[in-house]
Design a protein around this motif. Structure first.
Motif, PDB file in Angstrom:
ATOM      1  N   SER A   9       3.242   2.391   7.177  1.00  0.00           N
ATOM      2  CA  SER A   9       4.670   2.463   6.940  1.00  0.00           C
ATOM      3  C   SER A   9       5.421   2.373   8.264  1.00  0.00           C
ATOM      4  O   SER A   9       5.064   3.032   9.238  1.00  0.00           O
ATOM      5  N   ILE A  10       6.466   1.576   8.287  1.00  0.00           N
ATOM      6  CA  ILE A  10       7.291   1.456   9.485  1.00  0.00           C
ATOM      7  C   ILE A  10       8.202   2.668   9.610  1.00  0.00           C
ATOM      8  O   ILE A  10       8.466   3.140  10.711  1.00  0.00           O
ATOM      9  N   SER A  11       8.638   3.212   8.482  1.00  0.00           N
ATOM     10  CA  SER A  11       9.558   4.352   8.512  1.00  0.00           C
ATOM     11  C   SER A  11       8.850   5.700   8.614  1.00  0.00           C
ATOM     12  O   SER A  11       9.447   6.670   9.070  1.00  0.00           O
ATOM     13  N   ALA A  12       7.602   5.779   8.181  1.00  0.00           N
ATOM     14  CA  ALA A  12       6.815   7.021   8.251  1.00  0.00           C
ATOM     15  C   ALA A  12       5.442   6.650   8.796  1.00  0.00           C
ATOM     16  O   ALA A  12       4.511   6.395   8.045  1.00  0.00           O
ATOM     17  N   ARG A  13       5.322   6.600  10.121  1.00  0.00           N
ATOM     18  CA  ARG A  13       4.146   6.039  10.786  1.00  0.00           C
ATOM     19  C   ARG A  13       2.821   6.698  10.403  1.00  0.00           C
ATOM     20  O   ARG A  13       1.768   6.113  10.594  1.00  0.00           O
ATOM     21  N   GLN A  15       1.904   7.326   7.379  1.00  0.00           N
ATOM     22  CA  GLN A  15       1.552   6.889   6.025  1.00  0.00           C
ATOM     23  C   GLN A  15       0.816   5.550   6.092  1.00  0.00           C
ATOM     24  O   GLN A  15       1.294   4.598   6.710  1.00  0.00           O
ATOM     25  N   ASN A  32       6.966  -4.341   0.194  1.00  0.00           N
ATOM     26  CA  ASN A  32       8.202  -4.181   0.960  1.00  0.00           C
ATOM     27  C   ASN A  32       9.471  -4.246   0.117  1.00  0.00           C
ATOM     28  O   ASN A  32      10.524  -3.820   0.577  1.00  0.00           O
ATOM     29  N   LYS A  41       8.034   4.558  -1.849  1.00  0.00           N
ATOM     30  CA  LYS A  41       8.715   5.675  -1.161  1.00  0.00           C
ATOM     31  C   LYS A  41       8.761   5.481   0.355  1.00  0.00           C
ATOM     32  O   LYS A  41       9.709   5.915   1.004  1.00  0.00           O
ATOM     33  N   HIS A  42       7.753   4.833   0.926  1.00  0.00           N
ATOM     34  CA  HIS A  42       7.660   4.723   2.381  1.00  0.00           C
ATOM     35  C   HIS A  42       7.863   3.304   2.905  1.00  0.00           C
ATOM     36  O   HIS A  42       7.472   2.998   4.026  1.00  0.00           O
ATOM     37  N   PRO A  44       9.763   0.153   4.579  1.00  0.00           N
ATOM     38  CA  PRO A  44       8.936  -1.053   4.633  1.00  0.00           C
ATOM     39  C   PRO A  44       7.570  -0.798   5.260  1.00  0.00           C
ATOM     40  O   PRO A  44       7.358   0.208   5.948  1.00  0.00           O
ATOM     41  N   TRP A  45       6.668  -1.744   5.025  1.00  0.00           N
ATOM     42  CA  TRP A  45       5.283  -1.653   5.492  1.00  0.00           C
ATOM     43  C   TRP A  45       4.967  -2.796   6.434  1.00  0.00           C
ATOM     44  O   TRP A  45       5.529  -3.885   6.305  1.00  0.00           O
ATOM     45  N   GLU A  46       4.037  -2.544   7.369  1.00  0.00           N
ATOM     46  CA  GLU A  46       3.528  -3.599   8.227  1.00  0.00           C
ATOM     47  C   GLU A  46       2.029  -3.747   7.986  1.00  0.00           C
ATOM     48  O   GLU A  46       1.343  -2.760   7.733  1.00  0.00           O
TER      49      GLU A  46
END
Length: 80
Positions: A9-13, A15, A32, A41-42, A44-46
């Protein structure tokens, strides 16, 4: 080809998510855009890494392994 992939997760590293798909780009787009309940919930993703397999069964077995206790330890030590 069949892919086993790992996302962060970009917003919750802290996760992470491990999944399986035949179309990696399309699946990442779904993650995404919040179309996957488990990851919405978490977003965007990378994409951290992916593994390509020619056989579906081997890909699913590897995904199952990465989601197991020893597989999570392996991923934490070698892949994250």
């Amino acid at each position: 080809m069949y892919f086993v992939y790992q996302l962060r997760s970009i917003s919750a590293r802290d996760q992470h998510y491990t999944g399986f798909t035949k179309d990696l780009r399309k699946r990442l787009t779904k993650h995404n855009h919040g179309e996957v309940p488990h990851t919405s919930k978490h977003a965007p993703w990378e994409l951290v890494n992916y593994f390509a397999f020619s056989e579906e069964e081997k890909a699913k077995d590897f995904e199952t392994y990465l989601k197991s206790g020893s597989g999570r330890c392996f991923a934490k030590r070698h892949l994250w």
